[in-house]
Write a protein that holds these residues in place. Sequence first.
Motif, PDB file in Angstrom:
ATOM      1  N   ARG A 113     -49.143  14.791 -64.793  1.00 24.60           N
ATOM      2  CA  ARG A 113     -49.826  13.853 -64.191  1.00 24.60           C
ATOM      3  C   ARG A 113     -49.100  14.024 -62.907  1.00 24.60           C
ATOM      4  O   ARG A 113     -49.848  14.039 -61.873  1.00 24.60           O
ATOM      5  N   LEU A 117     -50.810  16.380 -60.118  1.00 25.93           N
ATOM      6  CA  LEU A 117     -51.045  14.756 -58.543  1.00 25.93           C
ATOM      7  C   LEU A 117     -50.059  15.754 -57.022  1.00 25.93           C
ATOM      8  O   LEU A 117     -50.188  15.659 -55.849  1.00 25.93           O
ATOM      9  N   GLU A 120     -51.432  18.162 -56.144  1.00 24.75           N
ATOM     10  CA  GLU A 120     -52.953  18.259 -55.134  1.00 24.75           C
ATOM     11  C   GLU A 120     -52.505  17.833 -54.023  1.00 24.75           C
ATOM     12  O   GLU A 120     -53.450  18.163 -52.799  1.00 24.75           O
ATOM     13  N   GLN A 162     -61.494  16.975 -50.773  1.00 23.38           N
ATOM     14  CA  GLN A 162     -62.094  16.628 -52.706  1.00 23.38           C
ATOM     15  C   GLN A 162     -60.541  15.783 -53.007  1.00 23.38           C
ATOM     16  O   GLN A 162     -60.047  14.922 -53.387  1.00 23.38           O
ATOM     17  N   GLY A 163     -59.689  16.350 -52.574  1.00 17.02           N
ATOM     18  CA  GLY A 163     -58.087  15.927 -52.640  1.00 17.02           C
ATOM     19  C   GLY A 163     -57.513  14.212 -52.542  1.00 17.02           C
ATOM     20  O   GLY A 163     -57.129  13.928 -53.232  1.00 17.02           O
ATOM     21  N   VAL A 165     -59.230  11.993 -51.936  1.00 21.84           N
ATOM     22  CA  VAL A 165     -60.495  10.956 -53.072  1.00 21.84           C
ATOM     23  C   VAL A 165     -59.906  11.992 -54.521  1.00 21.84           C
ATOM     24  O   VAL A 165     -59.164   9.676 -54.875  1.00 21.84           O
ATOM     25  N   THR A 166     -59.539  12.564 -54.992  1.00 21.45           N
ATOM     26  CA  THR A 166     -57.868  12.343 -56.220  1.00 21.45           C
ATOM     27  C   THR A 166     -57.167  11.481 -55.877  1.00 21.45           C
ATOM     28  O   THR A 166     -56.464  10.642 -56.781  1.00 21.45           O
ATOM     29  N   ALA A 167     -56.490  11.792 -54.622  1.00 21.75           N
ATOM     30  CA  ALA A 167     -54.874  10.692 -54.022  1.00 21.75           C
ATOM     31  C   ALA A 167     -55.575   9.709 -54.151  1.00 21.75           C
ATOM     32  O   ALA A 167     -54.716   8.781 -54.598  1.00 21.75           O
ATOM     33  N   ALA A 169     -57.540   7.510 -56.325  1.00 20.68           N
ATOM     34  CA  ALA A 169     -58.213   6.932 -57.271  1.00 20.68           C
ATOM     35  C   ALA A 169     -55.980   6.851 -57.867  1.00 20.68           C
ATOM     36  O   ALA A 169     -56.890   6.091 -58.397  1.00 20.68           O
ATOM     37  N   ASN A 170     -55.581   7.759 -57.502  1.00 22.91           N
ATOM     38  CA  ASN A 170     -54.360   7.739 -58.001  1.00 22.91           C
ATOM     39  C   ASN A 170     -53.341   6.905 -57.599  1.00 22.91           C
ATOM     40  O   ASN A 170     -52.741   6.997 -58.322  1.00 22.91           O
TER      41      ASN A 170
END
Length: 492
Positions: A113, A117, A120, A162-163, A165-167, A169-170
Motif C-alpha cells: 500500500r 502509493l 504512484e 491515471q495517477g 485517479v488512483t491518488a 481513491a486512496n
Amino acid sequence: MGEVRVAQAPNGSAPPGPATPPLPAVPPQVQAQVHSQAHAQAPAAQAPPPGPVPPRRTAFAEGVERLRAAAVTEPGRLRAIGALLALLVVAFGAVTAWQTTDRAAAADDVLHRSQPLSSEAAAIYRSLAEANTAASTGFLAGGQETKDSRERYERGIRTAAQGLVTAAANSEPDSAAAATVAELNRLLPEYKGLIERARVYNRQGFPVGGAYLRYANDTMQRDMLPRAEALYISENRRLGDDYDAAESYPWAAIALGVLALAALAWAQYRTYRRTNRVLNQGLVAATAAIVVVLLWLVVGHGVARSHLTASYDHGVRSLNVLTEARLASLKARGNENLTLVARGAESRTVDGTPQDAYDLEYQTEMKTLGKRLAEARRLADDAAGERPVTAAAGDMAKWQERHKAARQEDENGDYQQALETVIGDENATAEYFDGVDTQLAAALAHEENEFERAAGDGRGAMTGLPAGAGTLAALGAAGAVLGIARRLSEYR
C-alpha cells in the motif's frame, strides 16, 4: 403448792401424748391450681437486655473470607498459584498475538500500500515533468514535430491523469492530499489547453505561440509540480510511518514473556523445595511453550526488522534519490528547450550581469542531477544497481558538453545550428538526455525489485507468528493448570 412431775419414759424421752390424726391427701388437680396461682402472684423476673445485632455480611465478603481461609492451606495456595500462572501465560499469548498482528499488518502496508502509493505519487510528479519537457521539444521542432515527442507528451499527460485517479481513491476525505489531488485535476486541463494553443500558433508561425508555451511552463513549474511534489512527500511520510509501526519492538509481549518464565521457574522451585521432586511435567511443558513463543517472537521480529531496514536503506532511499535525479534531468531538459524558445525574453541579473533565466535553471537542475547520481551510486549495494547509475553519469557529462556548444552557437547568432545541437539526430543533447533518462529508468526498476524482495522477506518472517503464539500460549496455560492439579491430587 405441790410440785408437778412429768412422767418420763424409761429411755428419758417424753412420754407419748395422744396420737395426732394424719392430714388428708391433697388431690393433684388442687396442687396444680395452687402452684399456678402462686406463680402468677410472684413478681415477674427482670429480662436481660437484647445484645447488639451482628452486621449482615455480603456474598462478596463471605467469598473473600473463604478465600482468605483457603489461602492459609497448601491446597488453597496451589490453586492461587495455578490461576496466576495460567493468567500470565494467556496474557503473554494474547499480547504477543496482538502486537505481532499489528506489525505484520504494517509490514504488509509497506509492501502493498504505502510504497506503491509513494511510487504512484512519484510517477505523477515525473509524468507531469516529462509531458512539459516533451511539449517544449515538440515546440522547437515546429511543423516537423516528431511522432516520438508527441507520444511522450500524450503518455505523460495520460499517466499523470491515471495517477491522480488512483491518488484520489486512496486519499482521506478533507485531507491535504485530497485537496492537492483536486487542485491538480483542475490545473491539468488548463495546462493542456495552453499547450494546444501554443502548438496551433507555432504551426502558423505566430510568435505568440512561444508566449503561450512559456505561460504553460510557468503554470507547470509554479503551480503543478510543487503540488505534485507535496503529494509525493505526503505519501513518503505515510510510508515512513508504516515502517516505524512495522519495525517497533514488541516490548509489552517480551516483558510479559519474561515475567511468565520467572513465575514458572519460581513455581517449579517451590515445588522442588516442598516435595523434593525435580520436575513437574505440566509446569515444564508450560515453560517450554513460553520459551518457544518468546524465541519465535524475538528471532522472527528481529529477522523481519532486518529485512525491512534493508528494504528501506537499499530500496526506498535509492528509489527516492533516483526519482529526484530523474526529475532533475527532466526539468533541466525542459529549461534547455525553453532557452531556445524564449531567445533571451526571460532574463535574470546575477552579480550585476543579466543572464538567461532558463539557462540558469538548467544549471541548477544539472547540479542537482550530479549530486543525486553520486548519492545513488553510493547507495547501490550491487553491480546491477551501480551499472546504470554510472552510465547515466557518463551521459550527463556528455550532455553538459553539448549544451555548452549549443549555448555558444546561440550566442554567436547561429540559432539553427544551436537548434540542431539540442534536438538534432546525431550527437545532440537530446541523445544524451535520453540516455540519462533510460539508465535512470533501469536503475529505478532494479531498486523496485530489490525493495519488493527485501520487504517481502520481512513480511514473511512474521507469517504464522500471531496464530502460533496464541496456540502455544493456550497449551502452556493448560500445562500449568494440569501441573498444579497434579500436586493438588496428592491432598485428596
